[in-house]
Design an enzyme around this catalytic site. Structure first.
Site, PDB file in Angstrom:
ATOM      1  N   GLU A   1       3.958  10.051   8.081  1.00  0.00           N
ATOM      2  CA  GLU A   1       3.014  11.063   7.335  1.00  0.00           C
ATOM      3  C   GLU A   1       1.950  11.793   8.612  1.00  0.00           C
ATOM      4  OE1 GLU A   1       0.736   9.925   4.024  1.00  0.00           O
ATOM      5  OE2 GLU A   1       2.613   8.494   3.460  1.00  0.00           O
TER       6      GLU A   1
ATOM      7  N   ARG B   1      -8.146 -23.870  16.969  1.00  0.00           N
ATOM      8  CA  ARG B   1      -7.059 -24.454  17.916  1.00  0.00           C
ATOM      9  C   ARG B   1      -8.090 -24.910  19.331  1.00  0.00           C
ATOM     10  NH1 ARG B   1      -1.805 -25.563  19.610  1.00  0.00           N
ATOM     11  NH2 ARG B   1      -1.319 -24.522  21.645  1.00  0.00           N
TER      12      ARG B   1
ATOM     13  N   CYS C   1      -0.732  17.270  -0.114  1.00  0.00           N
ATOM     14  CA  CYS C   1      -0.242  16.265  -0.780  1.00  0.00           C
ATOM     15  C   CYS C   1      -0.353  15.069   0.438  1.00  0.00           C
ATOM     16  CB  CYS C   1       1.317  16.169  -1.238  1.00  0.00           C
ATOM     17  SG  CYS C   1       1.512  17.150  -2.757  1.00  0.00           S
ATOM     18  N   LEU C   2       0.288  15.528   1.690  1.00  0.00           N
ATOM     19  CA  LEU C   2       0.040  14.417   2.912  1.00  0.00           C
ATOM     20  C   LEU C   2      -1.258  14.340   3.245  1.00  0.00           C
ATOM     21  CD1 LEU C   2       3.131  15.910   4.885  1.00  0.00           C
ATOM     22  CD2 LEU C   2       2.828  13.846   3.695  1.00  0.00           C
TER      23      LEU C   2
ATOM     24  N   GLU D   1      13.442  14.979   6.575  1.00  0.00           N
ATOM     25  CA  GLU D   1      14.977  14.811   6.631  1.00  0.00           C
ATOM     26  C   GLU D   1      15.455  14.464   7.789  1.00  0.00           C
ATOM     27  OE1 GLU D   1      15.456  19.391   3.821  1.00  0.00           O
ATOM     28  OE2 GLU D   1      15.963  19.057   6.137  1.00  0.00           O
ATOM     29  N   PRO D   2      16.827  14.147   7.944  1.00  0.00           N
ATOM     30  CA  PRO D   2      17.457  13.306   8.887  1.00  0.00           C
ATOM     31  C   PRO D   2      16.905  14.041  10.233  1.00  0.00           C
ATOM     32  CG  PRO D   2      18.947  13.366   7.241  1.00  0.00           C
ATOM     33  CD  PRO D   2      17.731  14.315   6.857  1.00  0.00           C
TER      34      PRO D   2
ATOM     35  N   ARG E   1       0.881  -1.088   0.057  1.00  0.00           N
ATOM     36  CA  ARG E   1       0.058  -0.069   0.067  1.00  0.00           C
ATOM     37  C   ARG E   1       0.901   1.268   0.145  1.00  0.00           C
ATOM     38  NH1 ARG E   1       0.008   3.983   2.940  1.00  0.00           N
ATOM     39  NH2 ARG E   1      -0.372   2.838   4.680  1.00  0.00           N
TER      40      ARG E   1
END
Length: 396
Positions: A375, A280, A250-251, A145-146, A102
């Site tokens: 996100e 089970r 966009c997110l 970013e990092p 996905r």
């Protein structure tokens, strides 16, 4: 006195009758994606996950393109133009197979393609979208970013004008599809604010080393993006947006798909628990016949189908043009959190077998640990809702 209409039989697979809300076209989309996943993903996904790889990703992308699953809610340029509900159903079925599959589709369609479709020039749209919709070109989206995830306003990636060109320098981190992408949508600081750039992956100075040693989303390509003096022509910039409104919109679109997708992972784990509980045996009978197990299954079913109803409601709002970002935060916060809880409860029903890759439960649970924070972390969505409820900004 007229006789009461005969009630339909109770369906344990669809206990609330949610399918009654779907049109035949919706069901056809859902079944097509479900059948593809059953044929192309489920027989192999445990091995892919164990190996930490997604072999044949380009072939899978082309197959998903032929299904119309890439950028499927976008119009024109080879995109399917499907409804938001249909896109959500596709996300649910894909994540019922694996969150990594996905994620491949979400990043391609809801981030990279969506950015170009909404904010790109006509030339950018014609150049990239038809090939991306067909799965011939894989895209990625460079925002995180990092050192800057939840605070993209302080990103360090820079784009400077040099004559008629742009020159990009910086790094992006945790980028799905990065090392297999043919094009990246990269967000960078400029003198006029945050701008988006369409960066062909063969641009000199661009590289995307793959991130290894993950314990979540193992059947997914995750990379770092390195931009070392990447020179782009003036028309590489997305012309229709400046500022964080671009990447955040966009997110929002991608988070909407997560609202549905998380319920796919939850459904797969719940169904595995039901099957296991019916077969089970302990103390001379199936464990599904014990009250404590039934209580777990009942609670899981309630949260699963409440989450699907919530996703459906948000989808109808999106189709009507009435879906707000705060409502998407509501959906992601609730559905991912409940999906993780369903997976963990399913694991307890399976006992020691719950940690085995012979069952999907632990794989879904570990994948959702990534979905929980990418996100938008739990805390960020709580603060989005807190601000909406109080009118007070608590982000800083």
């Amino acid at each position: 006195m007229a006789a009461s209409p005969k009630l339909p039989a109770f369906d344990p697979v669809d206990p609330l009758g949610i399918d009654d809300l779907l049109e035949p076209e919706d069901l056809a989309v859902r079944d097509t994606v479900r059948n593809w996943a059953a044929d192309r993903v489920l027989p192999h996904i445990a091995q892919w996950y164990e190996n930490g790889e997604l072999p044949g990703i380009r072939e899978l992308a082309r197959e998903l393109g032929s299904l119309g699953a890439l950028g499927m809610s976008l119009d024109g340029y080879g995109c399917a133009g499907a409804s938001a509900v249909q896109y959500g159903l596709a996300c649910l079925e894909l994540e019922a197979a694996d969150s990594g599959i996905r994620s491949l589709v979400s990043v391609q369609g809801s981030l990279a393609m969506y950015a170009i479709h909404r904010f790109g020039s006509e030339e950018q749209k014609r150049t990239w979208l038809p090939r991306m919709a067909a799965g011939e070109v894989i895209g990625c989206f460079g925002l995180t970013e990092p050192d800057h995830g939840s605070d993209p306003a302080n990103m360090r990636t820079r784009a400077k004008r040099d004559g008629g060109d742009w020159v990009l320098d910086g790094r992006k981190m945790w980028i799905t599809n990065g090392s297999v992408a043919g094009v990246a949508v990269v967000w960078a600081q400029t003198e006029e604010g945050v701008r988006g750039f369409v960066v062909p992956a063969d641009s000199p100075g661009f590289s995307a080393p793959e991130i290894k040693h993950k314990w979540s989303l193992r059947a997914s390509v995750t990379s770092e993006l390195v931009l070392d003096g990447v020179r782009l022509p003036a028309d590489a910039v997305l012309p229709e947006v400046t500022g964080l409104r671009g990447p955040l919109s966009c997110l929002t679109h991608a988070r909407y798909g997560i609202v549905w997708g998380a319920m796919g992972a939850a459904r797969s784990s719940f169904e595995a628990a039901v099957r296991y509980a019916k077969t089970r045996e302990q103390f001379g009978r199936p464990i599904g016949g014990f009250q404590l197990t039934q209580a777990k299954l009942a609670d899981m079913a309630v949260e699963l189908h409440k989450g699907i109803l919530l996703a459906h409601h948000l989808g109808r709002r999106m189709d009507a043009g009435r879906l707000r970002p705060e409502q998407v935060s509501f959906g992601k916060l609730n559905n991912v959190r409940e999906a993780i809880d369903i997976c963990r409860t399913a694991r307890t029903i399976l006992g020691a077998n719950g940690i085995s890759l012979e069952y999907p439960v632990m794989r879904h649970a570990t994948n959702l640990e990534s979905v929980l924070t990418y996100e938008g972390t739990v805390e960020m969505h709580q603060l989005v809702l807190g601000k909406a409820l109080t009118g007070l900004d608590a982000f800083r």
